[in-house]
Design a protein around this motif. Structure first.
Motif, PDB file in Angstrom:
ATOM      1  N   PHE A  41      18.243   9.018 -10.206  1.00  0.00           N
ATOM      2  CA  PHE A  41      18.027   9.257 -11.429  1.00  0.00           C
ATOM      3  C   PHE A  41      18.357   8.194 -12.316  1.00  0.00           C
ATOM      4  CE2 PHE A  41      17.815  14.219 -10.928  1.00  0.00           C
ATOM      5  CZ  PHE A  41      16.776  14.325 -10.123  1.00  0.00           C
ATOM      6  N   THR A  57      15.601  21.825 -20.814  1.00  0.00           N
ATOM      7  CA  THR A  57      17.068  22.511 -21.020  1.00  0.00           C
ATOM      8  C   THR A  57      17.473  23.131 -19.749  1.00  0.00           C
ATOM      9  OG1 THR A  57      15.919  24.572 -21.518  1.00  0.00           O
ATOM     10  CG2 THR A  57      16.479  23.165 -23.435  1.00  0.00           C
ATOM     11  N   GLY A  58      16.715  23.503 -18.652  1.00  0.00           N
ATOM     12  CA  GLY A  58      17.275  24.094 -17.469  1.00  0.00           C
ATOM     13  C   GLY A  58      17.686  25.522 -17.790  1.00  0.00           C
ATOM     14  N   ASN A  59      17.194  26.065 -19.013  1.00  0.00           N
ATOM     15  CA  ASN A  59      17.683  27.345 -19.171  1.00  0.00           C
ATOM     16  C   ASN A  59      16.870  28.579 -18.486  1.00  0.00           C
ATOM     17  OD1 ASN A  59      19.936  26.845 -20.461  1.00  0.00           O
ATOM     18  ND2 ASN A  59      19.041  26.552 -22.541  1.00  0.00           N
ATOM     19  N   MET A  64      16.345  26.700 -13.341  1.00  0.00           N
ATOM     20  CA  MET A  64      17.846  26.780 -12.865  1.00  0.00           C
ATOM     21  C   MET A  64      17.509  26.768 -11.346  1.00  0.00           C
ATOM     22  SD  MET A  64      20.070  29.334 -14.797  1.00  0.00           S
ATOM     23  CE  MET A  64      19.277  30.480 -16.199  1.00  0.00           C
ATOM     24  N   VAL A  67      18.887  23.887  -9.325  1.00  0.00           N
ATOM     25  CA  VAL A  67      20.329  23.747  -9.021  1.00  0.00           C
ATOM     26  C   VAL A  67      20.693  24.942  -8.066  1.00  0.00           C
ATOM     27  CG1 VAL A  67      22.557  23.965 -10.169  1.00  0.00           C
ATOM     28  CG2 VAL A  67      20.783  22.335 -11.050  1.00  0.00           C
ATOM     29  N   ALA A  71      22.757  25.130  -4.384  1.00  0.00           N
ATOM     30  CA  ALA A  71      23.884  25.543  -4.375  1.00  0.00           C
ATOM     31  C   ALA A  71      23.903  26.768  -3.505  1.00  0.00           C
ATOM     32  CB  ALA A  71      24.307  26.292  -5.705  1.00  0.00           C
ATOM     33  N   ASP A  78      29.085  26.799   3.694  1.00  0.00           N
ATOM     34  CA  ASP A  78      30.486  27.141   3.301  1.00  0.00           C
ATOM     35  C   ASP A  78      30.897  28.414   4.268  1.00  0.00           C
ATOM     36  OD1 ASP A  78      30.853  25.147   1.462  1.00  0.00           O
ATOM     37  OD2 ASP A  78      30.906  26.732  -0.382  1.00  0.00           O
TER      38      ASP A  78
ATOM     39  N   PHE B 280      21.615  20.263 -18.338  1.00  0.00           N
ATOM     40  CA  PHE B 280      20.741  21.265 -17.794  1.00  0.00           C
ATOM     41  C   PHE B 280      21.473  22.536 -17.359  1.00  0.00           C
ATOM     42  CE2 PHE B 280      18.565  22.601 -13.971  1.00  0.00           C
ATOM     43  CZ  PHE B 280      17.252  22.321 -14.144  1.00  0.00           C
ATOM     44  N   GLY B 281      20.949  23.762 -17.913  1.00  0.00           N
ATOM     45  CA  GLY B 281      21.500  24.948 -17.668  1.00  0.00           C
ATOM     46  C   GLY B 281      22.769  25.204 -18.267  1.00  0.00           C
ATOM     47  N   TYR B 282      22.777  25.084 -19.581  1.00  0.00           N
ATOM     48  CA  TYR B 282      23.902  25.244 -20.435  1.00  0.00           C
ATOM     49  C   TYR B 282      24.628  26.354 -20.212  1.00  0.00           C
ATOM     50  CZ  TYR B 282      26.325  26.364 -24.831  1.00  0.00           C
ATOM     51  OH  TYR B 282      27.313  26.571 -25.856  1.00  0.00           O
ATOM     52  N   MET B 284      24.176  28.642 -17.518  1.00  0.00           N
ATOM     53  CA  MET B 284      24.769  28.480 -16.035  1.00  0.00           C
ATOM     54  C   MET B 284      25.989  27.688 -15.707  1.00  0.00           C
ATOM     55  SD  MET B 284      22.286  26.899 -13.120  1.00  0.00           S
ATOM     56  CE  MET B 284      22.335  25.411 -13.462  1.00  0.00           C
ATOM     57  N   LEU B 323      34.829  29.036  -1.092  1.00  0.00           N
ATOM     58  CA  LEU B 323      33.804  29.859  -1.964  1.00  0.00           C
ATOM     59  C   LEU B 323      33.916  29.006  -3.394  1.00  0.00           C
ATOM     60  CD1 LEU B 323      33.745  33.532  -1.356  1.00  0.00           C
ATOM     61  CD2 LEU B 323      32.151  31.814  -0.747  1.00  0.00           C
ATOM     62  N   SER B 325      34.066  26.115  -4.165  1.00  0.00           N
ATOM     63  CA  SER B 325      33.073  25.044  -4.110  1.00  0.00           C
ATOM     64  C   SER B 325      31.980  25.515  -4.685  1.00  0.00           C
ATOM     65  CB  SER B 325      33.067  24.268  -2.917  1.00  0.00           C
ATOM     66  OG  SER B 325      32.275  25.286  -1.923  1.00  0.00           O
ATOM     67  N   VAL B 326      31.342  26.478  -4.854  1.00  0.00           N
ATOM     68  CA  VAL B 326      30.085  27.031  -5.155  1.00  0.00           C
ATOM     69  C   VAL B 326      29.872  26.852  -6.719  1.00  0.00           C
ATOM     70  CG1 VAL B 326      28.208  28.695  -5.092  1.00  0.00           C
ATOM     71  CG2 VAL B 326      29.435  28.353  -3.097  1.00  0.00           C
ATOM     72  N   ALA B 329      29.821  23.225  -7.388  1.00  0.00           N
ATOM     73  CA  ALA B 329      28.542  22.502  -6.759  1.00  0.00           C
ATOM     74  C   ALA B 329      27.501  22.546  -7.788  1.00  0.00           C
ATOM     75  CB  ALA B 329      28.233  23.233  -5.445  1.00  0.00           C
ATOM     76  N   ILE B 330      27.389  24.094  -8.485  1.00  0.00           N
ATOM     77  CA  ILE B 330      26.303  24.315  -9.387  1.00  0.00           C
ATOM     78  C   ILE B 330      26.542  23.357 -10.799  1.00  0.00           C
ATOM     79  CG2 ILE B 330      25.634  25.804 -11.125  1.00  0.00           C
ATOM     80  CD1 ILE B 330      26.106  28.172  -9.023  1.00  0.00           C
ATOM     81  N   PHE B 333      25.656  19.668  -9.691  1.00  0.00           N
ATOM     82  CA  PHE B 333      24.200  19.428  -9.830  1.00  0.00           C
ATOM     83  C   PHE B 333      23.665  19.571 -10.887  1.00  0.00           C
ATOM     84  CE2 PHE B 333      24.305  21.465  -5.304  1.00  0.00           C
ATOM     85  CZ  PHE B 333      24.826  20.494  -4.616  1.00  0.00           C
ATOM     86  N   ALA B 334      24.070  20.492 -11.991  1.00  0.00           N
ATOM     87  CA  ALA B 334      23.572  20.601 -13.129  1.00  0.00           C
ATOM     88  C   ALA B 334      23.600  19.247 -13.874  1.00  0.00           C
ATOM     89  CB  ALA B 334      24.223  21.828 -13.847  1.00  0.00           C
ATOM     90  N   ILE B 336      24.027  16.404 -12.666  1.00  0.00           N
ATOM     91  CA  ILE B 336      23.120  15.290 -12.300  1.00  0.00           C
ATOM     92  C   ILE B 336      21.660  15.577 -12.607  1.00  0.00           C
ATOM     93  CG2 ILE B 336      22.067  14.352  -9.856  1.00  0.00           C
ATOM     94  CD1 ILE B 336      24.713  14.953  -8.761  1.00  0.00           C
ATOM     95  N   ALA B 337      21.143  16.947 -12.550  1.00  0.00           N
ATOM     96  CA  ALA B 337      20.006  17.349 -13.047  1.00  0.00           C
ATOM     97  C   ALA B 337      19.579  16.932 -14.448  1.00  0.00           C
ATOM     98  CB  ALA B 337      19.699  18.821 -12.689  1.00  0.00           C
TER      99      ALA B 337
END
Ligand SMILES: [Cu+2]
Ligand SMILES: [Cu+2]
Lengths: 242, 551
Positions: A41, A57-59, A64, A67, A71, A78, B280-282, B284, B323, B325-326, B329-330, B333-334, B336-337
């Motif tokens: 990227f 926005t990814g909203n 979403m 991501v 995850a 995990d 990305f994904g505020y 979230m 757990l 870590s999840v 991770a989100i 990832f967000a 990076i996205a």
């Protein structure tokens, strides 16, 4: 990376190494993937003249999911890791053998390990018990149970080659076990900061053949105890003759 | 505030949140010099055992323990906390929500001066008989409970006093953050229009407040043991040493997130501005962080798997730890996205923010090997753990703080820092840090346990001494790289290129105030019409859209 582990010489060490290798491989792949996407990227979307960034926005749930799906996969890995490795924990720390071949008492003390052996009769509290300082001798391929305690502060009994670590806590006796599968001499350390001599709290584990071990025990048994035991054995023999 | 202010009330005993924030940052940076010097001292010993250390002398084993203990204590409580939470939090939070100041300015001033006294108290412990405490930053009893074991006279109670004062100061900050955020937002600034940094600072404050109580109780009991031999943690008096560990880590693990969250907030603001992209994904991210905040109270015993707790209790703590870590991770990832489809400008601030993500990822994934109970038997208290948490904390504390300083410097001082020197600072810092911390993974895996002052004494570690040498040389470079930063910081304060009010073309409210903002922050009260991440909206001329701009 896990090839840097020292040689494993315990039965359960093989399982632990397998756990460490697999976890490392999984997390390292994830790490590389995340870095690869990130760097892609950064290069792909570096500032270019006359171009404009996208408004995203990814909203929405749909966006979403970019991501959330990765995850969710992380979550599955995990859980997989957790269920895969739990039995190994159980084997090492919970399923302590009920019928050990040898029981040793190990006591941490600033800055030595005191080992107490049951001696020839394999019983504690008898006259043939003997002690060593920071030198642990065990027979090969035998289940050894230790009763770990501490005289002063918290120490941690640490034998890298056995993949063994257990804190020694004053006021408690904590049981643990191992079975060594290779002859040799290995480092023992203290892995919990225990005062000024912490870094010098060293010991050695000696894994002997059965015969060597028996000879060593015989040699270490106090003379008085040997005499008493031999006398007892003689009288037993005489008794059995009658 | 029409009264003319003297130098003393304006810059020293100031109630202005901006001055308080800068005071926190500067004192935090000064303490970082102390923490860095200690790292230099003990890393020198590790690479070249028992040689005379230039600028120190020969390091005795007990002083080695003091050095590692004080390094950890200082970096967590006197560098990370004051810079990330109190420093950036105090400076930015009222500006970002559109307030004139904190809700309780006097309390805010008090908070800094209590912090100042706490720093003096801690530093003074180096100079009392027998020196600073050497029981580890976790201060486990009985080692730390009974002066007979530690060989430390006044260092231990002074340590507790200093930490207590520091916590009091952080609690005052936290009260101000929460109150200001809840009651003093500008018109139109709904909760879900707040910048991520504001969210993160508030969640961090909440986590701190909820977790610190048990530790304060533990610290008081420890003090009672030290001074009056009461025996809360002494088994010969019916106490239990493990109780302290539970109290410590009930605080200690959430504390990690008290540091991580403000850092994530800072990084979010910077990567959006310099990629001209919305985050990305505020929501979230916000919900993830809230979930992680709650989970963080359920993982503490992962520090105690081999401590002698009932081994059957390890499994549930291993699960919660893995757990947690999840949600992170989100979040990662967000972030990076968020770069996807952007127009990334590599300013110094952006480079530092990106390097935070790049290096933090390694710290994050290696945590799994400590969270998994079976592998932790081996990894616990080895350099693997040391490497793991330095790969989280170095990016959180240093890379992020540098990013934030380069980014907000023009707002704070009305002038830019020099970008060329900034980039030199960046490249040397970001690269040399890996030379410091990467080798530690390897020595850790090879079986090097922590806090031993001479690894070469151990047969199984003799062959790995060269890794300690690499790490130490890396540290020399890393410390050297801070010289251009310090010079750049002070020279730019007076001689830097002048900055306009919104030099980076950013959306959040602080950029609507003058650079630097005067007392009371805004010239006219801001009214908020939108969320902070409207970068590169379609059908608009410019590629940013301040929160104050009506639709
Ligand atoms: Cu020790
Ligand atoms: Cu933790």
């Amino acid at each position: 990376m896990m090839n840097w582990l020292p040689e494993n010489v315990s039965t359960y060490g093989t399982d632990m190494d397998a756990v460490m290798h697999s976890i490392w491989n999984i997390v390292f792949v994830w790490f590389l993937l995340a870095e690869a996407v990130l760097f892609y990227f950064l290069i792909r979307y570096r500032k270019k003249k006359g171009q404009r960034a996208k408004y995203k926005t990814g909203n929405s749930l749909k966006e979403m999911s970019w991501v959330l799906i990765p995850a969710a996969i992380v979550l599955m890995f995990d859980l997989g890791i957790d269920f895969y490795q739990n039995p190994v924990w159980k084997k090492v720390k919970i399923d302590i053998p009920q019928d050990p071949d040898l029981v040793v008492k190990i006591e941490g003390q600033q800055f030595v390990w005191n080992m107490t052996y049951p001696g020839l009769d394999n019983k504690f509290g008898t006259i043939d018990d003997f002690k060593t300082t920071s030198q642990l001798y065990v027979p090969i391929n035998k289940k050894v149970v230790f009763e770990l305690s501490s005289k002063d502060v918290i120490h941690s009994f640490w034998v890298p080659n056995l993949r063994l670590k257990q804190d020694a806590v004053p006021g408690r006796v904590i049981k643990g076990w191992f079975e060594a599968v290779k002859n040799g001499t290995y480092s023992i350390g203290c892995a919990e900061l225990c005062g000024s001599g912490h870094g010098m709290m060293r010991g050695q584990l000696h894994v002997l053949s059965d015969k060597e071990y028996q000879d060593w025990v015989y040699k270490k048994t106090p003379k008085k105890a040997k005499k008493a035991l031999e006398a007892a054995a003689d009288s037993q023999q005489e008794n059995s003759h009658e | 505030m029409s009264k003319k202010q003297s130098f003393l009330t304006k810059y020293i005993f100031s109630q202005d949140h901006k001055v308080v924030g800068v005071q926190y940052m500067i004192l935090g940076l000064l303490m970082a010099l102390v923490g860095g010097y200690l790292a230099y001292v003990f890393r020198y010993q590790l690479a070249y055992p028992n040689q005379s250390i230039p600028g120190y002398g020969v390091l005795e084993a007990d002083k080695y323990n003091s050095a590692v203990t004080m390094h950890g204590t200082i970096m967590v409580f006197w560098v990370a906390m004051p810079i990330l939470l109190s420093g950036f939090g105090n400076y930015l939070l009222p500006l970002m929500v559109g307030a004139k100041d904190m809700a309780f300015p006097k309390l805010n001033m008090l908070s800094f001066w209590v912090f100042f006294v706490s720093a003096l108290t801690l530093i003074s412990s180096f100079f009392v008989p027998e020196g600073a405490v050497g029981g580890g930053w976790t201060t486990y009893p009985p080692l730390m409970a009974n002066p007979g074991f530690t060989g430390v006279g006044w260092g231990a109670p002074l340590w507790i006093l200093a930490v207590a004062l520091e916590f009091a100061s952080m609690l005052m900050s936290g009260i101000n953050f929460l109150t200001t955020t809840i009651t003093m937002r500008a018109k139109g600034m709904t909760f879900f229009r707040m910048p991520l940094f504001v969210w993160m600072a508030n969640v961090a404050s909440l986590i701190f407040m909820f977790s610190v109580g048990p530790l304060i109780a533990g610290a008081l009991m420890l003090l009672a043991d030290q001074l009056f031999a009461v025996g809360f943690f002494l088994p010969e008096k019916g106490g239990d040493p493990l109780l302290f560990q539970h109290l410590f880590w009930f605080f200690g693990h959430p504390e990690v997130y008290v540091l991580l969250l403000p850092a994530l907030g800072i990084v979010a603001e910077i990567i959006t501005v310099f990629s001209r992209k919305s985050i990305f994904g505020y929501k979230m991210i916000i919900y993830s962080v809230l979930v992680a905040g709650v989970l963080s109270f359920l993982v503490w015993a992962h520090h105690q798997f081999v401590s002698g707790i009932d081994p059957r209790i390890a499994a549930p703590f291993g699960l919660t730890t893995i757990l947690i870590s999840v949600p992170f991770a989100i979040t990662m990832f967000a972030y990076i996205a968020s770069l996807w489809g952007g127009q990334v400008r590599f300013s110094t601030a952006m480079l530092f923010a990106i390097s935070m993500i790049v290096e933090f990822l390694l710290g994050g994934v290696t945590g799994i090997l400590n969270g998994a109970t079976a592998s932790d038997i081996y990894m616990h208290d080895t350099y693997f753990v040391v490497a793991h948490f330095h790969y989280t904390l170095f990016p959180i504390v240093f890379l992020t703080s540098f990013a934030g300083i380069y980014f907000w410097f023009p707002k704070i001082f009305g002038r830019f820092m020099n970008e060329t020197w900034g980039k030199i600072h960046f490249w040397i810092t970001a690269i040399s840090a890996n030379f410091v911390f990467l080798p530690l993974f390897f020595v850790g895996i090879a079986g090097n346990h922590r806090r031993i002052y001479d690894p070469s004494l151990f047969e199984h570690l003799k062959d790995f001494q060269y890794l300690h040498v690499i790490s130490t040389i890396g540290l020399f470079v890393l410390i050297g790289a801070q010289v251009p930063f310090i010079l750049n910081f002070f020279i730019s304060m007076f001689k830097g290129k002048k900055a306009t009010e919104n030099p980076w073309e950013a959306n959040t409210l602080e950029w609507q105030a003058p650079s630097p903002p005067g007392h009371g922050n805004f010239i006219t009260d801001p009214v908020v019409h939108r969320w902070p991440y409207d970068y590169s909206l379609e059908n608009t001329e410019k590629d940013w859209c301040p929160q104050t701009e009506a639709i």
